[in-house]
Scaffold this active site. Structure first.
Site, short mmCIF file in Angstrom:
data_model
loop_
_atom_site.label_atom_id
_atom_site.label_comp_id
_atom_site.label_asym_id
_atom_site.label_seq_id
_atom_site.Cartn_x
_atom_site.Cartn_y
_atom_site.Cartn_z
N ASP A 1 0.57 -6.38 -5.92
CA ASP A 1 -0.33 -5.47 -5.93
C ASP A 1 -0.97 -5.45 -7.07
O ASP A 1 -0.33 -5.29 -8.14
CB ASP A 1 0.12 -3.99 -5.83
N ASP B 1 -6.13 -3.38 -6.02
CA ASP B 1 -6.28 -2.20 -5.99
C ASP B 1 -7.95 -1.81 -6.26
O ASP B 1 -8.56 -2.49 -7.03
CB ASP B 1 -5.56 -1.76 -7.05
N GLU C 1 -8.50 -3.55 -1.51
CA GLU C 1 -8.64 -2.18 -1.13
C GLU C 1 -10.03 -1.92 -1.26
O GLU C 1 -10.51 -1.91 -2.25
CB GLU C 1 -7.91 -1.39 -1.84
N HIS D 1 0.42 4.05 1.45
CA HIS D 1 1.09 4.99 0.42
C HIS D 1 0.09 5.95 0.15
O HIS D 1 0.36 6.72 -0.76
CB HIS D 1 1.47 4.43 -0.76
N ASP D 2 -1.36 5.93 0.51
CA ASP D 2 -2.37 6.89 0.13
C ASP D 2 -2.69 7.73 1.42
O ASP D 2 -3.52 8.66 1.26
CB ASP D 2 -3.43 6.31 -0.22
C1 GLC Z 1 -5.66 2.90 -5.16
C2 GLC Z 1 -4.11 2.94 -4.84
C3 GLC Z 1 -3.69 4.32 -5.19
C4 GLC Z 1 -4.00 4.53 -6.74
C5 GLC Z 1 -5.43 4.29 -7.12
C6 GLC Z 1 -5.42 4.30 -8.44
O1 GLC Z 1 -6.19 3.76 -4.29
O2 GLC Z 1 -3.90 2.87 -3.57
O3 GLC Z 1 -2.30 4.60 -4.87
O4 GLC Z 1 -3.59 5.70 -7.02
O5 GLC Z 1 -5.66 2.90 -6.40
O6 GLC Z 1 -4.88 2.76 -8.97
#
Ligand code: GLC
Length: 554
Positions: A101, A203, A266, A329-330
Protein backbone atom coordinates in the site's frame (compact mmCIF):
# COMPACT_ATOMS: atom_id res chain seq x y z
CA UNK A 1 -8.93 -22.67 -18.61
CA UNK A 2 -7.88 -19.04 -18.23
CA UNK A 3 -7.03 -16.87 -21.16
CA UNK A 4 -3.29 -16.83 -21.78
CA UNK A 5 -3.41 -13.29 -23.10
CA UNK A 6 -4.44 -11.90 -19.72
CA UNK A 7 -2.02 -10.46 -17.18
CA UNK A 8 -2.10 -11.77 -13.61
CA UNK A 9 -3.88 -8.65 -12.39
CA UNK A 10 -6.60 -9.19 -15.01
CA UNK A 11 -7.29 -12.90 -14.58
CA UNK A 12 -6.49 -12.99 -10.87
CA UNK A 13 -8.09 -12.20 -7.54
CA UNK A 14 -6.58 -9.68 -5.13
CA UNK A 15 -6.89 -10.32 -1.40
CA UNK A 16 -6.47 -7.44 1.03
CA UNK A 17 -4.80 -8.08 4.37
CA UNK A 18 -5.13 -5.53 7.14
CA UNK A 19 -1.85 -6.53 8.79
CA UNK A 20 -2.68 -5.38 12.32
CA UNK A 21 -5.59 -7.82 12.33
CA UNK A 22 -4.61 -10.90 10.36
CA UNK A 23 -2.26 -12.93 12.57
CA UNK A 24 -0.08 -11.95 15.50
CA UNK A 25 3.08 -14.05 15.89
CA UNK A 26 4.73 -11.97 18.61
CA UNK A 27 2.05 -12.06 21.32
CA UNK A 28 1.65 -8.28 21.54
CA UNK A 29 -1.95 -8.27 20.33
CA UNK A 30 -1.12 -6.70 16.95
CA UNK A 31 -0.73 -8.70 13.74
CA UNK A 32 2.63 -8.84 11.98
CA UNK A 33 4.48 -10.07 8.89
CA UNK A 34 5.66 -13.36 10.39
CA UNK A 35 2.06 -14.03 11.29
CA UNK A 36 1.08 -13.65 7.65
CA UNK A 37 3.98 -15.84 6.49
CA UNK A 38 2.69 -18.57 8.80
CA UNK A 39 -0.71 -18.34 7.11
CA UNK A 40 0.46 -18.46 3.50
CA UNK A 41 -0.73 -22.02 3.00
CA UNK A 42 -4.21 -20.93 4.02
CA UNK A 43 -4.03 -17.97 1.65
CA UNK A 44 -2.87 -20.16 -1.22
CA UNK A 45 -5.75 -22.56 -0.50
CA UNK A 46 -8.25 -19.79 -1.20
CA UNK A 47 -7.47 -19.69 -4.90
CA UNK A 48 -6.45 -16.05 -4.82
CA UNK A 49 -3.64 -14.54 -6.90
CA UNK A 50 -2.18 -11.64 -4.97
CA UNK A 51 -2.06 -10.35 -1.42
CA UNK A 52 -2.13 -6.62 -0.77
CA UNK A 53 -1.03 -5.32 2.61
CA UNK A 54 -2.36 -2.14 4.12
CA UNK A 55 0.74 -0.11 5.11
CA UNK A 56 3.50 -1.89 7.05
CA UNK A 57 6.03 0.96 6.91
CA UNK A 58 7.60 2.80 9.86
CA UNK A 59 4.82 4.83 11.41
CA UNK A 60 3.69 6.40 14.68
CA UNK A 61 0.30 4.83 13.82
CA UNK A 62 -1.82 7.93 14.23
CA UNK A 63 -3.82 6.58 11.29
CA UNK A 64 -2.65 3.00 11.81
CA UNK A 65 0.12 3.07 9.22
CA UNK A 66 -1.38 5.51 6.71
CA UNK A 67 0.99 8.04 8.33
CA UNK A 68 4.39 6.95 7.06
CA UNK A 69 7.60 8.07 8.80
CA UNK A 70 9.97 6.06 6.56
CA UNK A 71 8.79 4.87 3.16
CA UNK A 72 11.69 2.43 2.82
CA UNK A 73 11.45 0.49 6.04
CA UNK A 74 9.11 -1.80 7.96
CA UNK A 75 7.66 -0.74 11.31
CA UNK A 76 9.09 -2.84 14.18
CA UNK A 77 5.51 -3.62 15.20
CA UNK A 78 5.20 -5.62 11.96
CA UNK A 79 8.78 -6.93 11.78
CA UNK A 80 11.87 -6.13 9.74
CA UNK A 81 12.92 -5.77 6.12
CA UNK A 82 14.26 -9.32 6.42
CA UNK A 83 10.85 -10.58 7.55
CA UNK A 84 9.35 -8.84 4.57
CA UNK A 85 11.91 -10.43 2.22
CA UNK A 86 11.08 -13.84 3.68
CA UNK A 87 7.38 -13.22 3.21
CA UNK A 88 7.84 -12.22 -0.43
CA UNK A 89 9.97 -15.28 -1.10
CA UNK A 90 7.52 -17.64 0.58
CA UNK A 91 4.55 -16.07 -1.15
CA UNK A 92 6.22 -16.28 -4.54
CA UNK A 93 7.11 -19.92 -3.86
CA UNK A 94 3.35 -20.55 -3.57
CA UNK A 95 2.59 -18.61 -6.72
CA UNK A 96 1.18 -15.61 -4.85
CA UNK A 97 1.97 -12.05 -5.91
CA UNK A 98 2.67 -9.42 -3.24
CA UNK A 99 1.33 -5.87 -3.31
CA UNK A 100 2.10 -2.99 -0.96
CA UNK A 101 0.00 0.00 0.00
CA UNK A 102 1.71 3.16 -1.19
CA UNK A 103 0.73 6.41 0.54
CA UNK A 104 2.08 9.28 -1.56
CA UNK A 105 -0.35 12.09 -0.70
CA UNK A 106 0.86 12.65 2.85
CA UNK A 107 3.58 11.49 5.21
CA UNK A 108 3.67 11.34 8.99
CA UNK A 109 4.49 14.55 10.85
CA UNK A 110 7.32 12.46 12.33
CA UNK A 111 8.86 11.82 8.91
CA UNK A 112 12.35 13.44 8.88
CA UNK A 113 11.25 15.43 5.79
CA UNK A 114 8.48 17.11 7.76
CA UNK A 115 10.64 17.58 10.84
CA UNK A 116 13.07 19.47 8.59
CA UNK A 117 10.32 21.30 6.74
CA UNK A 118 8.80 22.72 9.89
CA UNK A 119 12.18 23.73 11.37
CA UNK A 120 12.27 27.03 9.44
CA UNK A 121 10.62 28.79 6.52
CA UNK A 122 13.80 28.62 4.46
CA UNK A 123 14.60 24.97 5.04
CA UNK A 124 15.12 23.21 1.68
CA UNK A 125 12.38 20.72 2.59
CA UNK A 126 9.87 23.48 3.40
CA UNK A 127 8.31 23.31 -0.07
CA UNK A 128 7.89 19.53 0.13
CA UNK A 129 4.73 20.23 2.16
CA UNK A 130 1.89 22.75 1.79
CA UNK A 131 2.23 25.87 3.92
CA UNK A 132 0.01 28.98 3.95
CA UNK A 133 -0.11 32.16 5.94
CA UNK A 134 -3.08 32.74 8.23
CA UNK A 135 -6.02 34.47 6.54
CA UNK A 136 -6.28 38.25 6.74
CA UNK A 137 -8.53 37.83 9.77
CA UNK A 138 -5.95 35.64 11.44
CA UNK A 139 -7.58 32.22 11.11
CA UNK A 140 -7.19 29.21 8.84
CA UNK A 141 -6.10 30.02 5.26
CA UNK A 142 -9.33 28.74 3.66
CA UNK A 143 -12.44 26.63 4.32
CA UNK A 144 -11.00 23.21 3.43
CA UNK A 145 -12.03 20.41 5.77
CA UNK A 146 -10.42 17.20 6.99
CA UNK A 147 -12.06 13.87 6.13
CA UNK A 148 -11.77 13.06 9.82
CA UNK A 149 -13.55 16.20 11.06
CA UNK A 150 -12.50 19.80 11.61
CA UNK A 151 -10.29 22.08 9.54
CA UNK A 152 -7.71 20.72 7.13
CA UNK A 153 -5.12 23.11 8.57
CA UNK A 154 -2.90 23.08 11.65
CA UNK A 155 -0.95 26.11 12.83
CA UNK A 156 2.79 25.75 13.34
CA UNK A 157 3.80 28.11 16.17
CA UNK A 158 7.48 28.14 15.39
CA UNK A 159 7.22 29.31 11.79
CA UNK A 160 3.87 31.13 12.00
CA UNK A 161 2.17 29.30 9.11
CA UNK A 162 -0.49 26.65 8.72
CA UNK A 163 0.18 23.28 7.04
CA UNK A 164 -2.42 21.31 5.12
CA UNK A 165 -3.69 17.86 6.11
CA UNK A 166 -6.87 16.30 4.77
CA UNK A 167 -6.78 13.56 7.40
CA UNK A 168 -5.31 13.85 10.95
CA UNK A 169 -2.87 16.65 11.75
CA UNK A 170 -0.18 13.95 11.95
CA UNK A 171 -0.58 13.45 8.17
CA UNK A 172 0.82 16.60 6.52
CA UNK A 173 0.17 16.74 2.76
CA UNK A 174 3.17 16.43 0.49
CA UNK A 175 3.50 19.02 -2.27
CA UNK A 176 3.22 17.06 -5.51
CA UNK A 177 3.86 20.20 -7.54
CA UNK A 178 7.46 19.96 -6.32
CA UNK A 179 9.46 17.71 -8.71
CA UNK A 180 11.79 16.59 -5.89
CA UNK A 181 8.83 15.03 -4.10
CA UNK A 182 7.77 13.20 -7.24
CA UNK A 183 11.30 12.00 -7.86
CA UNK A 184 11.59 10.66 -4.32
CA UNK A 185 8.26 8.86 -4.59
CA UNK A 186 9.17 7.18 -7.87
CA UNK A 187 12.37 6.08 -6.20
CA UNK A 188 10.40 4.54 -3.35
CA UNK A 189 8.43 2.46 -5.84
CA UNK A 190 11.70 1.24 -7.38
CA UNK A 191 13.06 0.38 -3.93
CA UNK A 192 10.18 -2.02 -3.27
CA UNK A 193 10.04 -3.44 -6.80
CA UNK A 194 13.73 -4.30 -6.48
CA UNK A 195 12.69 -6.29 -3.40
CA UNK A 196 10.26 -8.32 -5.43
CA UNK A 197 7.04 -6.40 -4.89
CA UNK A 198 4.63 -7.07 -7.76
CA UNK A 199 2.29 -4.15 -7.39
CA UNK A 200 0.89 -1.32 -5.35
CA UNK A 201 -2.43 -0.14 -4.10
CA UNK A 202 -2.10 3.66 -4.11
CA UNK A 203 -3.77 5.62 -1.35
CA UNK A 204 -6.13 8.54 -2.15
CA UNK A 205 -4.84 8.89 -5.70
CA UNK A 206 -7.47 11.44 -6.70
CA UNK A 207 -6.41 13.86 -3.97
CA UNK A 208 -2.76 14.35 -4.98
CA UNK A 209 -3.14 17.79 -6.56
CA UNK A 210 -4.60 20.91 -4.97
CA UNK A 211 -5.67 24.25 -6.34
CA UNK A 212 -2.49 26.37 -6.54
CA UNK A 213 -4.54 29.38 -5.44
CA UNK A 214 -6.03 27.55 -2.44
CA UNK A 215 -9.51 28.91 -3.14
CA UNK A 216 -12.45 28.22 -0.82
CA UNK A 217 -14.56 25.26 -1.90
CA UNK A 218 -18.26 25.94 -2.56
CA UNK A 219 -20.89 24.58 -0.17
CA UNK A 220 -22.50 21.28 -1.11
CA UNK A 221 -26.25 22.04 -1.39
CA UNK A 222 -27.14 18.38 -0.73
CA UNK A 223 -25.35 18.21 2.60
CA UNK A 224 -27.54 17.74 5.68
CA UNK A 225 -26.56 18.10 9.35
CA UNK A 226 -25.74 14.67 10.71
CA UNK A 227 -23.55 13.86 7.72
CA UNK A 228 -19.75 14.18 7.97
CA UNK A 229 -18.64 17.81 7.85
CA UNK A 230 -16.21 17.01 5.03
CA UNK A 231 -19.22 16.39 2.79
CA UNK A 232 -20.49 19.92 3.42
CA UNK A 233 -18.20 21.19 0.65
CA UNK A 234 -18.01 20.40 -3.06
CA UNK A 235 -14.41 19.36 -3.53
CA UNK A 236 -13.50 21.12 -6.74
CA UNK A 237 -10.17 22.42 -5.43
CA UNK A 238 -8.88 19.37 -3.55
CA UNK A 239 -9.97 16.44 -5.73
CA UNK A 240 -9.58 15.20 -9.30
CA UNK A 241 -7.55 18.16 -10.57
CA UNK A 242 -6.33 17.65 -14.17
CA UNK A 243 -2.63 17.76 -13.28
CA UNK A 244 -3.09 14.63 -11.13
CA UNK A 245 -2.99 12.63 -14.35
CA UNK A 246 0.52 13.96 -15.12
CA UNK A 247 1.71 12.82 -11.71
CA UNK A 248 0.20 9.38 -12.15
CA UNK A 249 1.78 8.97 -15.58
CA UNK A 250 5.16 9.70 -14.02
CA UNK A 251 4.57 7.00 -11.44
CA UNK A 252 3.43 4.61 -14.13
CA UNK A 253 6.69 5.21 -16.01
CA UNK A 254 8.62 4.09 -12.91
CA UNK A 255 6.52 0.92 -12.74
CA UNK A 256 7.06 0.22 -16.41
CA UNK A 257 10.83 0.12 -15.85
CA UNK A 258 10.11 -3.31 -14.31
CA UNK A 259 8.38 -6.37 -15.78
CA UNK A 260 4.76 -7.14 -15.15
CA UNK A 261 4.12 -4.77 -12.21
CA UNK A 262 0.84 -3.00 -11.60
CA UNK A 263 -0.93 -0.38 -9.54
CA UNK A 264 -4.49 -0.05 -8.40
CA UNK A 265 -5.53 3.42 -7.33
CA UNK A 266 -7.92 4.35 -4.54
CA UNK A 267 -10.28 6.74 -6.32
CA UNK A 268 -13.82 7.52 -5.18
CA UNK A 269 -15.35 9.18 -8.25
CA UNK A 270 -18.31 8.69 -10.59
CA UNK A 271 -17.67 6.09 -13.31
CA UNK A 272 -16.90 8.50 -16.17
CA UNK A 273 -14.30 10.36 -14.13
CA UNK A 274 -12.98 7.20 -12.52
CA UNK A 275 -12.12 5.63 -15.84
CA UNK A 276 -10.01 8.58 -16.95
CA UNK A 277 -7.52 7.34 -14.34
CA UNK A 278 -6.76 4.31 -16.47
CA UNK A 279 -5.23 6.72 -18.98
CA UNK A 280 -5.05 5.80 -22.64
CA UNK A 281 -3.06 3.12 -24.50
CA UNK A 282 -0.54 5.82 -25.50
CA UNK A 283 -0.38 7.34 -22.03
CA UNK A 284 -1.38 4.70 -19.48
CA UNK A 285 -2.04 5.53 -15.84
CA UNK A 286 -3.49 3.11 -13.26
CA UNK A 287 -3.81 -0.50 -14.32
CA UNK A 288 -6.94 -0.64 -12.19
CA UNK A 289 -8.72 2.46 -10.90
CA UNK A 290 -10.54 0.95 -7.93
CA UNK A 291 -14.25 0.64 -8.66
CA UNK A 292 -16.08 1.06 -5.33
CA UNK A 293 -19.53 1.45 -6.83
CA UNK A 294 -20.85 -1.92 -5.65
CA UNK A 295 -20.31 -0.64 -2.13
CA UNK A 296 -22.10 2.62 -2.86
CA UNK A 297 -25.10 1.27 -4.82
CA UNK A 298 -28.40 0.28 -3.15
CA UNK A 299 -28.58 -3.49 -2.78
CA UNK A 300 -31.35 -4.56 -5.13
CA UNK A 301 -31.33 -6.29 -8.50
CA UNK A 302 -32.38 -3.29 -10.56
CA UNK A 303 -29.84 -0.84 -9.18
CA UNK A 304 -27.00 -3.34 -9.19
CA UNK A 305 -27.80 -4.40 -12.73
CA UNK A 306 -27.90 -0.77 -13.89
CA UNK A 307 -24.51 -0.17 -12.30
CA UNK A 308 -22.90 -3.26 -13.79
CA UNK A 309 -24.29 -2.55 -17.26
CA UNK A 310 -23.15 1.05 -17.14
CA UNK A 311 -19.69 0.29 -15.79
CA UNK A 312 -19.09 -2.63 -18.16
CA UNK A 313 -20.09 -0.57 -21.17
CA UNK A 314 -17.94 2.37 -20.07
CA UNK A 315 -14.91 0.15 -19.46
CA UNK A 316 -15.33 -1.51 -22.84
CA UNK A 317 -15.54 1.86 -24.53
CA UNK A 318 -12.45 3.16 -22.74
CA UNK A 319 -10.43 0.04 -23.56
CA UNK A 320 -9.43 -0.44 -19.92
CA UNK A 321 -9.89 -3.43 -17.60
CA UNK A 322 -12.78 -3.71 -15.11
CA UNK A 323 -12.53 -4.43 -11.39
CA UNK A 324 -14.94 -4.88 -8.49
CA UNK A 325 -14.78 -4.50 -4.73
CA UNK A 326 -17.29 -5.27 -1.97
CA UNK A 327 -15.30 -4.38 1.11
CA UNK A 328 -12.15 -2.89 2.54
CA UNK A 329 -10.71 -1.47 5.76
CA UNK A 330 -12.71 1.77 5.34
CA UNK A 331 -16.16 0.27 4.74
CA UNK A 332 -18.44 -1.76 6.95
CA UNK A 333 -18.29 -5.50 6.26
CA UNK A 334 -20.47 -6.50 3.34
CA UNK A 335 -22.04 -9.40 5.25
CA UNK A 336 -23.33 -6.74 7.63
CA UNK A 337 -24.31 -4.24 4.94
CA UNK A 338 -26.30 -6.59 2.71
CA UNK A 339 -27.40 -8.86 5.56
CA UNK A 340 -26.54 -12.48 6.33
CA UNK A 341 -29.19 -13.86 3.98
CA UNK A 342 -27.71 -12.05 0.97
CA UNK A 343 -24.09 -12.82 1.80
CA UNK A 344 -23.60 -15.58 -0.79
CA UNK A 345 -25.46 -13.68 -3.47
CA UNK A 346 -23.00 -10.81 -2.96
CA UNK A 347 -19.96 -13.09 -2.89
CA UNK A 348 -21.11 -14.82 -6.08
CA UNK A 349 -21.61 -11.50 -7.80
CA UNK A 350 -18.13 -10.27 -6.85
CA UNK A 351 -16.44 -13.43 -8.11
CA UNK A 352 -18.38 -13.88 -11.35
CA UNK A 353 -18.54 -10.36 -12.77
CA UNK A 354 -16.23 -9.37 -15.59
CA UNK A 355 -13.17 -7.84 -14.00
CA UNK A 356 -10.62 -8.31 -11.26
CA UNK A 357 -12.21 -8.85 -7.84
CA UNK A 358 -10.61 -7.58 -4.64
CA UNK A 359 -11.54 -9.53 -1.52
CA UNK A 360 -11.15 -8.19 2.02
CA UNK A 361 -9.66 -10.59 4.61
CA UNK A 362 -12.28 -12.51 6.54
CA UNK A 363 -15.01 -11.92 3.95
CA UNK A 364 -14.36 -15.45 2.72
CA UNK A 365 -15.74 -16.79 6.01
CA UNK A 366 -18.51 -14.22 6.23
CA UNK A 367 -17.05 -12.06 8.98
CA UNK A 368 -19.41 -9.32 10.10
CA UNK A 369 -18.75 -5.96 11.73
CA UNK A 370 -17.53 -6.35 15.28
CA UNK A 371 -19.10 -4.49 18.16
CA UNK A 372 -16.64 -1.94 19.53
CA UNK A 373 -17.38 -0.72 23.06
CA UNK A 374 -16.93 3.01 23.45
CA UNK A 375 -13.74 2.66 25.47
CA UNK A 376 -12.12 0.52 22.74
CA UNK A 377 -12.66 2.92 19.83
CA UNK A 378 -9.28 3.80 18.31
CA UNK A 379 -10.01 4.93 14.75
CA UNK A 380 -9.22 8.64 14.25
CA UNK A 381 -12.17 8.94 11.85
CA UNK A 382 -14.50 7.98 14.73
CA UNK A 383 -12.69 9.89 17.46
CA UNK A 384 -12.49 13.08 15.35
CA UNK A 385 -16.21 13.19 14.55
CA UNK A 386 -18.18 11.60 17.38
CA UNK A 387 -21.46 12.89 15.94
CA UNK A 388 -21.15 10.52 12.95
CA UNK A 389 -18.92 7.85 14.51
CA UNK A 390 -21.44 5.05 13.95
CA UNK A 391 -21.24 5.40 10.20
CA UNK A 392 -17.76 6.89 9.82
CA UNK A 393 -15.91 4.75 12.39
CA UNK A 394 -13.82 1.99 10.80
CA UNK A 395 -12.92 -0.19 13.78
CA UNK A 396 -15.88 -2.60 13.29
CA UNK A 397 -14.52 -3.84 9.94
CA UNK A 398 -10.93 -4.14 11.24
CA UNK A 399 -11.44 -6.70 14.01
CA UNK A 400 -9.05 -9.68 14.26
CA UNK A 401 -9.29 -12.54 11.80
CA UNK A 402 -11.36 -15.38 13.21
CA UNK A 403 -9.21 -18.49 12.95
CA UNK A 404 -10.66 -20.85 15.55
CA UNK A 405 -12.51 -21.06 18.84
CA UNK A 406 -9.48 -20.61 21.10
CA UNK A 407 -9.12 -17.38 23.13
CA UNK A 408 -8.92 -14.33 20.84
CA UNK A 409 -10.02 -16.58 17.97
CA UNK A 410 -6.46 -17.85 17.42
CA UNK A 411 -5.40 -14.39 16.29
CA UNK A 412 -2.93 -13.82 19.12
CA UNK A 413 -1.45 -15.64 22.07
CA UNK A 414 -1.51 -12.39 24.05
CA UNK A 415 -3.02 -12.63 27.51
CA UNK A 416 -4.15 -9.06 27.25
CA UNK A 417 -6.82 -7.93 24.82
CA UNK A 418 -5.80 -7.61 21.16
CA UNK A 419 -5.67 -4.09 19.74
CA UNK A 420 -9.33 -4.39 18.71
CA UNK A 421 -11.82 -6.78 20.26
CA UNK A 422 -12.56 -10.03 18.41
CA UNK A 423 -16.11 -10.05 17.01
CA UNK A 424 -18.48 -11.90 19.32
CA UNK A 425 -19.58 -14.45 16.71
CA UNK A 426 -16.09 -16.00 16.40
CA UNK A 427 -17.05 -19.27 18.07
CA UNK A 428 -19.48 -19.91 15.21
CA UNK A 429 -17.76 -18.04 12.38
CA UNK A 430 -14.13 -19.13 12.11
CA UNK A 431 -11.77 -20.83 9.67
CA UNK A 432 -11.25 -24.05 11.64
CA UNK A 433 -14.96 -24.81 11.87
CA UNK A 434 -15.54 -23.94 8.23
CA UNK A 435 -12.65 -26.13 7.05
CA UNK A 436 -14.56 -29.11 8.47
CA UNK A 437 -17.83 -28.28 6.82
CA UNK A 438 -18.13 -28.84 3.07
CA UNK A 439 -21.14 -26.48 2.97
CA UNK A 440 -19.41 -23.62 4.77
CA UNK A 441 -18.96 -20.10 3.45
CA UNK A 442 -15.23 -20.76 3.20
CA UNK A 443 -15.75 -23.77 0.98
CA UNK A 444 -18.34 -21.89 -1.05
CA UNK A 445 -15.74 -19.18 -1.61
CA UNK A 446 -13.20 -21.79 -2.70
CA UNK A 447 -15.73 -23.35 -5.06
CA UNK A 448 -16.26 -19.94 -6.65
CA UNK A 449 -12.55 -19.19 -7.06
CA UNK A 450 -11.99 -22.69 -8.46
CA UNK A 451 -14.76 -22.26 -11.01
CA UNK A 452 -13.54 -18.82 -11.93
CA UNK A 453 -9.92 -19.96 -12.28
CA UNK A 454 -10.94 -22.88 -14.48
CA UNK A 455 -13.23 -20.94 -16.76
CA UNK A 456 -12.15 -18.71 -19.63
CA UNK A 457 -15.70 -17.33 -19.72
CA UNK A 458 -15.57 -16.23 -16.08
CA UNK A 459 -12.03 -14.86 -16.08
CA UNK A 460 -12.01 -13.09 -19.40
CA UNK A 461 -15.28 -13.64 -21.23
CA UNK A 462 -17.82 -11.05 -22.21
CA UNK A 463 -20.65 -9.91 -19.93
CA UNK A 464 -24.27 -9.54 -20.95
CA UNK A 465 -27.12 -8.97 -18.55
CA UNK A 466 -30.58 -10.40 -19.02
CA UNK A 467 -33.43 -8.13 -19.99
CA UNK A 468 -35.70 -6.96 -17.23
CA UNK A 469 -39.45 -6.89 -17.45
CA UNK A 470 -42.21 -6.76 -14.93
CA UNK A 471 -44.30 -9.67 -13.82
CA UNK A 472 -43.31 -13.05 -12.58
CA UNK A 473 -39.60 -13.65 -12.50
CA UNK A 474 -39.39 -16.30 -15.18
CA UNK A 475 -37.17 -16.50 -18.17
CA UNK A 476 -39.46 -16.31 -21.18
CA UNK A 477 -39.89 -19.49 -23.06
CA UNK A 478 -38.49 -19.68 -26.52
CA UNK A 479 -35.97 -16.91 -26.21
CA UNK A 480 -32.44 -17.59 -27.23
CA UNK A 481 -29.34 -17.29 -25.13
CA UNK A 482 -27.26 -16.33 -28.09
CA UNK A 483 -27.04 -13.32 -30.33
CA UNK A 484 -28.32 -10.75 -27.91
CA UNK A 485 -31.85 -12.16 -27.85
CA UNK A 486 -31.68 -13.03 -24.22
CA UNK A 487 -34.96 -12.15 -22.57
CA UNK A 488 -35.44 -12.53 -18.91
CA UNK A 489 -38.50 -11.50 -17.00
CA UNK A 490 -37.38 -10.67 -13.54
CA UNK A 491 -37.80 -7.38 -11.73
CA UNK A 492 -40.41 -7.49 -8.95
CA UNK A 493 -38.61 -10.06 -6.87
CA UNK A 494 -35.21 -8.71 -7.67
CA UNK A 495 -33.51 -11.29 -9.84
CA UNK A 496 -30.34 -10.27 -11.64
CA UNK A 497 -28.99 -12.61 -14.30
CA UNK A 498 -26.10 -12.41 -16.70
CA UNK A 499 -24.13 -14.51 -19.11
CA UNK A 500 -20.37 -14.68 -19.27
CA UNK A 501 -19.17 -16.05 -22.56
CA UNK A 502 -15.92 -16.93 -24.28
CA UNK A 503 -15.80 -18.88 -27.55
CA UNK A 504 -18.12 -21.83 -27.04
CA UNK A 505 -18.16 -21.56 -23.26
CA UNK A 506 -21.17 -19.91 -21.67
CA UNK A 507 -21.84 -19.46 -17.97
CA UNK A 508 -25.17 -18.19 -16.72
CA UNK A 509 -25.28 -16.49 -13.32
CA UNK A 510 -28.65 -16.06 -11.58
CA UNK A 511 -28.87 -14.03 -8.38
CA UNK A 512 -32.01 -13.64 -6.33
CA UNK A 513 -31.81 -10.40 -4.38
CA UNK A 514 -35.21 -11.06 -2.82
CA UNK A 515 -36.56 -13.52 -0.29
CA UNK A 516 -39.28 -14.92 -2.58
CA UNK A 517 -38.72 -17.97 -4.74
CA UNK A 518 -38.53 -17.12 -8.43
CA UNK A 519 -39.89 -19.82 -10.76
CA UNK A 520 -37.63 -20.37 -13.75
CA UNK A 521 -38.78 -21.50 -17.13
CA UNK A 522 -35.92 -21.49 -19.56
CA UNK A 523 -35.51 -24.08 -22.32
CA UNK A 524 -31.76 -23.55 -22.43
CA UNK A 525 -31.46 -24.73 -18.85
CA UNK A 526 -32.52 -28.16 -20.01
CA UNK A 527 -29.30 -30.01 -20.56
CA UNK A 528 -27.35 -27.27 -18.82
CA UNK A 529 -25.02 -28.27 -16.02
CA UNK A 530 -25.39 -26.77 -12.59
CA UNK A 531 -21.95 -25.55 -11.57
CA UNK A 532 -22.84 -24.20 -8.16
CA UNK A 533 -25.73 -23.12 -5.99
CA UNK A 534 -25.43 -21.12 -2.80
CA UNK A 535 -28.00 -23.54 -1.38
CA UNK A 536 -26.16 -26.73 -2.30
CA UNK A 537 -28.46 -28.68 -4.59
CA UNK A 538 -30.64 -26.84 -7.09
CA UNK A 539 -32.89 -27.52 -10.05
CA UNK A 540 -33.64 -25.53 -13.11
CA UNK A 541 -37.24 -24.77 -12.25
CA UNK A 542 -36.77 -22.36 -9.39
CA UNK A 543 -34.34 -19.81 -8.04
CA UNK A 544 -35.04 -19.78 -4.34
CA UNK A 545 -35.09 -16.64 -2.22
CA UNK A 546 -31.51 -15.39 -1.59
CA UNK A 547 -30.14 -18.04 -3.92
CA UNK A 548 -27.24 -17.74 -6.35
CA UNK A 549 -26.92 -20.27 -9.18
CA UNK A 550 -24.21 -20.79 -11.78
CA UNK A 551 -24.99 -22.83 -14.89
CA UNK A 552 -22.78 -24.08 -17.65
CA UNK A 553 -24.86 -23.78 -20.79
CA UNK A 554 -24.36 -26.31 -23.52
C1 GLC B 1 -7.30 6.09 2.51
C2 GLC B 1 -7.16 4.86 3.35
C3 GLC B 1 -7.65 5.19 4.73
C4 GLC B 1 -6.77 6.28 5.30
C5 GLC B 1 -6.75 7.48 4.39
C6 GLC B 1 -5.63 8.40 4.74
O1 GLC B 1 -8.61 6.45 2.32
O2 GLC B 1 -7.84 3.79 2.77
O3 GLC B 1 -7.64 4.06 5.56
O4 GLC B 1 -7.24 6.64 6.56
O5 GLC B 1 -6.55 7.13 3.05
O6 GLC B 1 -4.40 7.84 4.38
Amino acid sequence: MTLPSLKWWQSGIIYQIYPRSFQDSGGDGVGDLKGVTGRLDYLASLGITAIWFSPVFTSPMKDFGYDVADYKNIDPLFGTLEDFGELVEQAHARGLKVMLDFVPNHSSDEHPWFVEARSSRDNPKRDWYMWRDPSTTGGVPNNWKSFFGGDAWTFDQQTGQYYLHQFVSGQPELNWANPEVRHEMADTLRFWMQRGVDGFRVDVFWLLAKDPEFRDEPRNPDWRPGQPEHNSLTHIYTQDLPVTHDYIREMRAALDEFDDRMMVGEIYLPIDKLLTYAGTPEAPECHLPFNFHLILTPWNAADVRRLVDEYDAAVTKSGSWPNWVLGNHDQHRFATRVGRAQYRVAQTLLLTLRGTPTVYYGDEIGMEDGHIPENRVVDPAALGQPEVAASAGRDPERTPMQWDTSPHAGFTSARAEPWLPVAENFTAVNVAAQEQDPRSDLNYFRALTRLRGGSAALTGGSYRSLETATGTPTLQEGTSLTGGGYQNVQAGSGVFGYVREHDAEKVLVLLNFGTEDAPLSLPELEGATLLLSSHGEADSSVLRGNEAQLWQLS
